[in-house]
Scaffold this active site. Structure first.
Site, PDB file in Angstrom:
ATOM      1  N   GLU A  83       0.831  -1.214   0.000  1.00  0.00           N
ATOM      2  CA  GLU A  83       0.000   0.000   0.000  1.00  0.00           C
ATOM      3  C   GLU A  83       0.857   1.252   0.000  1.00  0.00           C
ATOM      4  O   GLU A  83       1.987   1.235   0.476  1.00  0.00           O
ATOM      5  CB  GLU A  83      -0.878   0.018   1.261  1.00  0.00           C
ATOM      6  CG  GLU A  83      -2.280  -0.540   1.061  1.00  0.00           C
ATOM      7  CD  GLU A  83      -3.201   0.405   0.302  1.00  0.00           C
ATOM      8  OE1 GLU A  83      -2.703   1.307  -0.411  1.00  0.00           O
ATOM      9  OE2 GLU A  83      -4.415   0.236   0.406  1.00  0.00           O
ATOM     10  N   ASP A  84       0.306   2.325  -0.514  1.00  0.00           N
ATOM     11  CA  ASP A  84       0.981   3.612  -0.420  1.00  0.00           C
ATOM     12  C   ASP A  84       0.815   4.212   0.965  1.00  0.00           C
ATOM     13  O   ASP A  84       1.752   4.680   1.584  1.00  0.00           O
ATOM     14  CB  ASP A  84       0.449   4.579  -1.498  1.00  0.00           C
ATOM     15  CG  ASP A  84      -1.072   4.650  -1.547  1.00  0.00           C
ATOM     16  OD1 ASP A  84      -1.747   3.890  -0.815  1.00  0.00           O
ATOM     17  OD2 ASP A  84      -1.612   5.472  -2.315  1.00  0.00           O
TER      18      ASP A  84
ATOM     19  N   ASP B 293      -4.724   5.207   6.102  1.00  0.00           N
ATOM     20  CA  ASP B 293      -5.274   6.409   6.736  1.00  0.00           C
ATOM     21  C   ASP B 293      -6.358   5.958   7.727  1.00  0.00           C
ATOM     22  O   ASP B 293      -6.044   5.558   8.845  1.00  0.00           O
ATOM     23  CB  ASP B 293      -5.810   7.298   5.604  1.00  0.00           C
ATOM     24  CG  ASP B 293      -6.351   8.635   6.052  1.00  0.00           C
ATOM     25  OD1 ASP B 293      -6.001   9.092   7.147  1.00  0.00           O
ATOM     26  OD2 ASP B 293      -7.124   9.243   5.289  1.00  0.00           O
TER      27      ASP B 293
ATOM     28  N   PHE C 248      -2.704  15.758   4.852  1.00  0.00           N
ATOM     29  CA  PHE C 248      -2.848  15.240   3.494  1.00  0.00           C
ATOM     30  C   PHE C 248      -1.534  15.384   2.744  1.00  0.00           C
ATOM     31  O   PHE C 248      -0.981  16.472   2.640  1.00  0.00           O
ATOM     32  CB  PHE C 248      -3.981  15.952   2.748  1.00  0.00           C
ATOM     33  CG  PHE C 248      -4.455  15.154   1.570  1.00  0.00           C
ATOM     34  CD1 PHE C 248      -5.320  14.080   1.749  1.00  0.00           C
ATOM     35  CD2 PHE C 248      -4.013  15.441   0.287  1.00  0.00           C
ATOM     36  CE1 PHE C 248      -5.732  13.319   0.668  1.00  0.00           C
ATOM     37  CE2 PHE C 248      -4.422  14.677  -0.798  1.00  0.00           C
ATOM     38  CZ  PHE C 248      -5.284  13.613  -0.601  1.00  0.00           C
TER      39      PHE C 248
ATOM     40  N   ARG D 226       1.243  13.000  -8.696  1.00  0.00           N
ATOM     41  CA  ARG D 226       1.668  11.604  -8.519  1.00  0.00           C
ATOM     42  C   ARG D 226       3.138  11.382  -8.889  1.00  0.00           C
ATOM     43  O   ARG D 226       3.772  10.485  -8.361  1.00  0.00           O
ATOM     44  CB  ARG D 226       0.820  10.663  -9.391  1.00  0.00           C
ATOM     45  CG  ARG D 226      -0.593  10.450  -8.884  1.00  0.00           C
ATOM     46  CD  ARG D 226      -1.199   9.229  -9.550  1.00  0.00           C
ATOM     47  NE  ARG D 226      -2.649   9.170  -9.441  1.00  0.00           N
ATOM     48  CZ  ARG D 226      -3.313   8.655  -8.412  1.00  0.00           C
ATOM     49  NH1 ARG D 226      -2.648   8.172  -7.389  1.00  0.00           N
ATOM     50  NH2 ARG D 226      -4.632   8.628  -8.405  1.00  0.00           N
TER      51      ARG D 226
HETATM   52  P1  IMP Z   1      -8.077   4.649   4.034  1.00  0.00           P
HETATM   53  O1  IMP Z   1      -9.114   3.730   3.481  1.00  0.00           O
HETATM   54  O2  IMP Z   1      -8.703   5.855   4.696  1.00  0.00           O
HETATM   55  O3  IMP Z   1      -7.057   3.994   4.916  1.00  0.00           O
HETATM   56  O4  IMP Z   1      -7.316   5.313   2.826  1.00  0.00           O
HETATM   57  C1  IMP Z   1      -6.682   4.592   1.914  1.00  0.00           C
HETATM   58  C2  IMP Z   1      -6.473   5.339   0.622  1.00  0.00           C
HETATM   59  O5  IMP Z   1      -6.849   6.721   0.670  1.00  0.00           O
HETATM   60  C3  IMP Z   1      -5.016   5.353   0.291  1.00  0.00           C
HETATM   61  O6  IMP Z   1      -4.599   4.168  -0.321  1.00  0.00           O
HETATM   62  C4  IMP Z   1      -4.907   6.573  -0.596  1.00  0.00           C
HETATM   63  O7  IMP Z   1      -5.249   6.243  -1.912  1.00  0.00           O
HETATM   64  C5  IMP Z   1      -5.925   7.520  -0.024  1.00  0.00           C
HETATM   65  N1  IMP Z   1      -5.298   8.480   0.926  1.00  0.00           N
HETATM   66  C6  IMP Z   1      -5.352   8.487   2.272  1.00  0.00           C
HETATM   67  N2  IMP Z   1      -4.643   9.499   2.800  1.00  0.00           N
HETATM   68  C7  IMP Z   1      -4.094  10.145   1.736  1.00  0.00           C
HETATM   69  C8  IMP Z   1      -3.215  11.300   1.614  1.00  0.00           C
HETATM   70  O8  IMP Z   1      -2.763  11.934   2.591  1.00  0.00           O
HETATM   71  N3  IMP Z   1      -2.885  11.644   0.345  1.00  0.00           N
HETATM   72  C9  IMP Z   1      -3.312  10.985  -0.760  1.00  0.00           C
HETATM   73  N4  IMP Z   1      -4.114   9.908  -0.702  1.00  0.00           N
HETATM   74  C10 IMP Z   1      -4.508   9.501   0.540  1.00  0.00           C
HETATM   75 MG    MG Z   2      -3.679   3.112  -1.702  1.00  0.00          MG
END
Ligand code: IMP
Ligand code: MG
Length: 174
Positions: free
Chosen positions: A97-98, A101, A150, A163
């Site tokens: 994963e990148d 959050d 963010f 990106r």
């Molecule tokens: P989660 O489901 O809230 O854990 O978020 C997962 C996805 O939201 C990540 O894989 C990202 O694609 C996107 N995301 C969450 N935080 C950020 C951020 O700070 N910048 C850009 N994308 C984010």
């Molecule tokens: Mg992601």
């Protein structure tokens, strides 16, 4: 106007990618991996990590999920836009994963993939926003713990922009 403040430099990312690859190679010494790239945000990290790992016996596969649209807040609704191609059954699977959050995306993927009967299922994330977590998710490898702000760059976007930056920046308003 948007402002970008560097949080993690290209050099710091490259150094950490090497360390993570060594750690994973060590942990999976005799176990070939099925490495899963979560598109699109993980694309650069996944590529550099896989090359650093550099093992002939590991396979790669791709999936795409969406939970955000162009908003910067998670909706909690996770949609699979493109599923994986290869079978996970009996494989040692590592989701790459990148960023984690709220945890909703990962929670959904872990539940779904567990039904596909992998031999093991673990997570590697480049970035971890622990303070933003809404649901508990087990993460085996974390590149960097970051504050709940963010961020963009190195695959991460804001409405598809930024990106292809080589570093990771906090996106702010000015
Ligand atoms: P989660 O489901 O809230 O854990 O978020 C997962 C996805 O939201 C990540 O894989 C990202 O694609 C996107 N995301 C969450 N935080 C950020 C951020 O700070 N910048 C850009 N994308 C984010
Ligand atoms: Mg992601």
């Amino acid at each position: 106007m948007a402002t970008l403040k560097v949080l993690i430099t290209q050099e710091q990312i490259q150094e950490r990618v090497k360390q993570l690859a060594e750690q994973v190679a060590n942990d999976y010494a005799d176990r070939p991996l099925l490495l899963l790239c979560v598109l699109k945000g993980s694309v650069h990290f996944f590529s550099e990590f896989c090359l650093a790992l550099g093992r002939d016996e590991d396979d790669i596969d791709f999936l795409q999920v969406s939970s955000y649209g162009s908003e910067t807040q998670s909706s909690g609704v996770v949609k699979i836009k493109k599923d994986t191609d290869l079978s996970m059954e009996g494989r040692h699977v590592l989701i790459v994963e990148d960023i984690v959050d709220t945890g909703y995306t990962l929670c959904h993927l872990l539940e779904l993939f567990a039904t596909r009967r992998p031999a093991s299922l673990q997570v590697l994330t480049l970035l971890n926003k622990a303070e933003a977590r809404q649901v508990e998710v087990p993460i085996k490898y974390v590149g960097f713990d970051i504050p709940s702000e963010f961020v963009v760059g190195y695959g991460l976007d804001a409405a598809e922009r930024y990106r292809n930056r080589a570093d990771i920046c906090v996106l702010g308003e000015n």
